[in-house]
Write an enzyme that holds these catalytic residues in place. Structure first.
Site, PDB file in Angstrom:
ATOM      1  N   HIS A  44       0.821  -1.209   0.000  1.00 50.28           N
ATOM      2  CA  HIS A  44       0.000   0.000   0.000  1.00 50.28           C
ATOM      3  C   HIS A  44       0.855   1.260   0.000  1.00 50.28           C
ATOM      4  O   HIS A  44       0.526   2.241  -0.667  1.00 50.28           O
ATOM      5  CB  HIS A  44      -0.919  -0.018   1.224  1.00 50.28           C
ATOM      6  CG  HIS A  44      -1.980   1.024   1.209  1.00 50.28           C
ATOM      7  ND1 HIS A  44      -3.087   0.944   0.390  1.00 50.28           N
ATOM      8  CD2 HIS A  44      -2.116   2.183   1.897  1.00 50.28           C
ATOM      9  CE1 HIS A  44      -3.852   2.005   0.588  1.00 50.28           C
ATOM     10  NE2 HIS A  44      -3.283   2.774   1.495  1.00 50.28           N
ATOM     11  N   HIS A  90     -10.289   2.923  -1.349  1.00 47.05           N
ATOM     12  CA  HIS A  90     -10.556   2.518   0.036  1.00 47.05           C
ATOM     13  C   HIS A  90     -11.327   1.207  -0.022  1.00 47.05           C
ATOM     14  O   HIS A  90     -12.374   1.042   0.595  1.00 47.05           O
ATOM     15  CB  HIS A  90     -11.323   3.605   0.789  1.00 47.05           C
ATOM     16  CG  HIS A  90     -10.671   3.970   2.081  1.00 47.05           C
ATOM     17  ND1 HIS A  90     -11.353   4.185   3.256  1.00 47.05           N
ATOM     18  CD2 HIS A  90      -9.359   4.144   2.401  1.00 47.05           C
ATOM     19  CE1 HIS A  90     -10.507   4.496   4.223  1.00 47.05           C
ATOM     20  NE2 HIS A  90      -9.294   4.475   3.732  1.00 47.05           N
TER      21      HIS A  90
END
Length: 733
Positions: A44, A90
């Protein structure tokens, strides 16, 4: 304490990566340092599988002010103004807690924009779910849409554009990609670079809690066994509104050197990133960090992903003014550290060193991987399927097929989604959701404006990830061209499965190469973006979903056009008359197949068609424009009639003859096609314009009346089609 495999799994580091960290550091890291390394070396934050590939993307251009590497990209608009843009995912939090996952996704992307010194003016969202008739998908759908609307509406930022797609492959892994754009004076842009040793580090916003710890690593692994509800942050849009206004105000003092959002990996990532960009070090004392929970350890404080927090670097001479402004906005702001010249991220607790790492080790030493890339044989077989082997649609079935497609979730009106969003707040929205292929916003005090849209057809990308991604770029650019805007820049969100699997890494490589080719030919740079990998559960991956967010510029916002036909007039098709059934919505609805080759894409023809449309709009020749995408030509014509609330009579004999099949001519899909309505008496001007641009053109018919008529195939009241189209999504959900 000894580092055991369970601890490495907790921080998402492999044994090889741990050994690398030890070798680079020259010692074993302590537990706090290990957590910091794991977070910054996660997929990430560290982009381990994508960083080498992303270098292939074109990132510069005559209008680019800021490319990748900052909180967001920025592009010149004119008159000293820039548009700032970014998209982020998200996905993993939204799969666990859809309302808060989506809401905090909006909050995070908004902070990226005002961290650049820009005022956010619009949001867009790109969403993917499983079949909407399933109860869990309805729960996810309503939760995500509700969370986006709640946070954006409370912030006072309109949500004006987006796209949504439903497919079985998203059952376990929905996608929530949020895009934000903002406007700033070019001279007022601020970068997240911690320069000036001795400058003070200020933390402002929400108190720090335990929410979101390991959120970055959670988004970097496939782990369906664990419950991750604890890593989903809870948002407070009212606090973010105060933070937004206060941060923009403190920038006017001239005392702020740098500003950074606290997102993934929280204080660790924010401090390391601004130090790395500034070529400096940072010393922090976690005992000074305001907390809302008792007993928090330095590990938890450094890795918390509590929302609505910003990190600022402030000149000591201006610190009193900065803190006074934050107090006036009733925000908790404290000095927690200082910039140093030693290149270290040093963490103290009550003055005692508890962690000390070289900044470069956190930000530049993250390993990168080049994996084996191999296309799955099953996908090759699907792509080789010939839809012509299926029986053609019969004339008597056309009207029924039109109705079925209009009410299908992938084509039905998106009004049930965008009606939950405030899309007119700030009073800048010229073309709202549903009125056009892209949203159009004015810039107060200027004649020019901007257009924005998100796009991606995952079926095309599944069947051919390179070609499918090229289609995503082309369609996004075509959408803003259809309102009269010149495409300026792209922000991308690359959503894929586990890149350690050869077939997934193949998709990632092909998609990025396809994006690079399309952007290069069309002359559109990629100025920001995000990568979200490991979107799979129990080995079942999402389709490759490289979402393209785009911003375009209109020289005169008053000349923009929508997709709805305006009164009576002739309608023409610009672009190729040929279509294909491969990867089409028709093939999925009629035959239950996702197969065949996606439509071919001639990027030079695409460029010419878009230029022709833009010039036609600018000259007042074109009154309405709509690209032919999912569902094909008949769906595009019906949509323009329904949005314009006017019927029409159209003929398709030549298209049917050219395509050789009824289904392909009416419901087949193709790139580089736009239907346009022409002003009375301007037909000759359009034909001349098309010749000048080298674009095929043919007349389709004329608008008027209250019925939708296509030769001898369809003759229905427009009101019936509107009823089907506007209730399709409602009935499914």
């Amino acid at each position: 304490m000894p580092i055991v495999p369970e601890i490495l799994r907790e921080v998402a580091l492999t044994e090889e990566e741990y050994a690398r960290a030890v070798a680079l550091l020259g010692r074993e890291p302590n537990l706090i340092e290990l957590g910091m390394i794991g977070a910054l070396w996660s997929e990430h934050c560290g982009y381990k599988h994508s960083r080498p590939l992303l270098r292939k993307l074109p990132t510069s251009g005559p209008h680019v002010v800021q490319g990748p590497g900052e909180n967001a990209g920025a592009v010149e608009l004119g008159d000293g103004l820039v548009v700032v843009l970014k998209i982020e995912s998200h996905n993993h939090p939204s799969a666990v807690e859809p309302f808060q996952g989506a809401a905090t996704g909006v909050g995070g992307i908004v902070r990226d924009i005002f961290a650049m010194g820009a005022r956010p003016i619009a949001l867009a969202d790109s969403l993917r779910f499983g079949p909407l008739e399933e109860p869990r998908q309805q729960y996810l759908f309503h939760g995500v849409v509700g969370g986006i609307g709640w946070y954006g509406n409370c912030l006072g930022i309109p949500t004006v554009a987006g796209d949504v797609f439903f497919a079985p492959e998203y059952r376990q892994n929905p996608l929530v990609n949020a895009m934000c754009v903002g406007i700033a004076e070019r001279s007022a842009l601020i970068r997240a670079r911690a320069t000036g040793p001795g400058n003070l580090v200020v933390l402002v916003g929400a108190d720090t809690g335990r929410d979101g710890i390991h959120g970055a690593t959670f988004a970097s692994v496939e782990d369906p066994e664990r419950s991750h509800r604890g890593v989903v942050q809870v948002g407070n849009p009212f606090l973010e509104k105060l933070l937004l206004e206060a941060c923009l105000e403190v920038l006017e003092t001239g005392a702020v050197v740098a500003m950074q959002d606290l997102g993934a990996a929280g204080l660790t990532s924010a401090s390391a990133e601004i130090a790395a960009r500034g070529g400096t070090g940072i010393e922090l004392d976690v005992a000074l960090v305001p907390r809302r929970e008792t007993g928090m350890t330095p590990y938890e404080v450094m890795l918390s992903e509590s929302q609505e927090r910003m990190l600022l670097v402030v000149d000591p001479e201006g610190i009193d003014r900065v803190l006074a402004i934050f107090r006036r906005w009733e925000l908790h702001a404290v000095v927690i550290g200082r910039v140093t010249d030693d290149g270290l991220l040093r963490v103290l607790e009550d003055g005692q060193v508890v962690a000390e790492l070289p900044v470069w080790l956190l930000t530049d030493a993250c390993p990168t991987y080049v994996r084996e890339a191999r296309e799955a044989g099953e996908i090759r077989e699907r792509r080789a399927f010939d839809p012509d082997a299926l029986p053609d649609l019969q004339p008597a079935e056309v009207a029924e097929m039109l109705a079925a497609l209009l009410r299908s979730p992938n084509i039905a009106s998106r009004r049930p989604i965008y009606r939950t969003y405030d899309h007119t707040i700030l009073t800048n929205t010229v073309l709202p959701p549903g009125a056009a292929d892209a949203a159009v916003l004015r810039i107060k005090g200027q004649r020019f404006g901007i257009a924005l849209k998100t796009d991606c057809n995952p079926r095309y990308c599944l069947l051919d990830p390179r070609l499918g991604t090229m289609h995503a770029v082309a369609e996004a650019a075509r959408n803003v061209s259809c309102v009269g805007a010149e495409p300026l820049a792209i922000t991308d969100c690359l959503n894929f499965g586990n890149p350690e699997r050869p077939e997934i890494y193949y998709q990632l490589v092909q998609a990025i190469e396809g994006m690079a080719e399309a952007c290069t030919v069309l002359g559109i740079p990629v100025v920001s973006g995000n990568v979200s990998l490991y979107n799979e559960t129990e080995g079942r991956s999402i389709p490759p979903t490289p979402v393209v967010g785009i911003v375009g510029r209109l020289a005169d916002v008053r000349r923009c056009v929508g997709m709805g036909f305006r009164g009576e007039g002739k309608v023409f098709l610009l672009g190729s008359e040929l279509a294909t059934l491969g990867g089409s919505e028709f093939l999925a609805q009629r035959h239950g197949l996702v197969a065949g080759a996606p439509p071919p894409l001639d990027l030079e023809l695409e460029r010419r068609v878009q230029a022709c449309v833009r010039e036609g709009i600018a000259r007042g020749i074109v009154l309405a424009a709509h690209d032919c995408s999912e569902g094909g030509l008949l769906i595009a014509l019906a949509e323009s009639c329904m949005v314009g609330r006017i019927g029409g009579r159209f003929t398709t004999e030549s298209l049917i003859a050219a395509n050789g099949r009824l289904d392909r001519a009416l419901f087949g899909e193709s790139a580089s096609r736009v239907i346009v309505q022409v002003a009375e008496g301007a037909e000759g001007a359009l034909l001349g314009l098309a010749r000048a641009h080298g674009v095929p053109v043919q007349e389709l018919g004329r608008t008027g009346g209250d019925r939708f008529v296509v030769g001898e195939l369809v003759d229905q009241p427009l009101s019936e089609l509107i009823e089907l189209w506007t209730t399709g999504l409602v009935e499914s959900a």
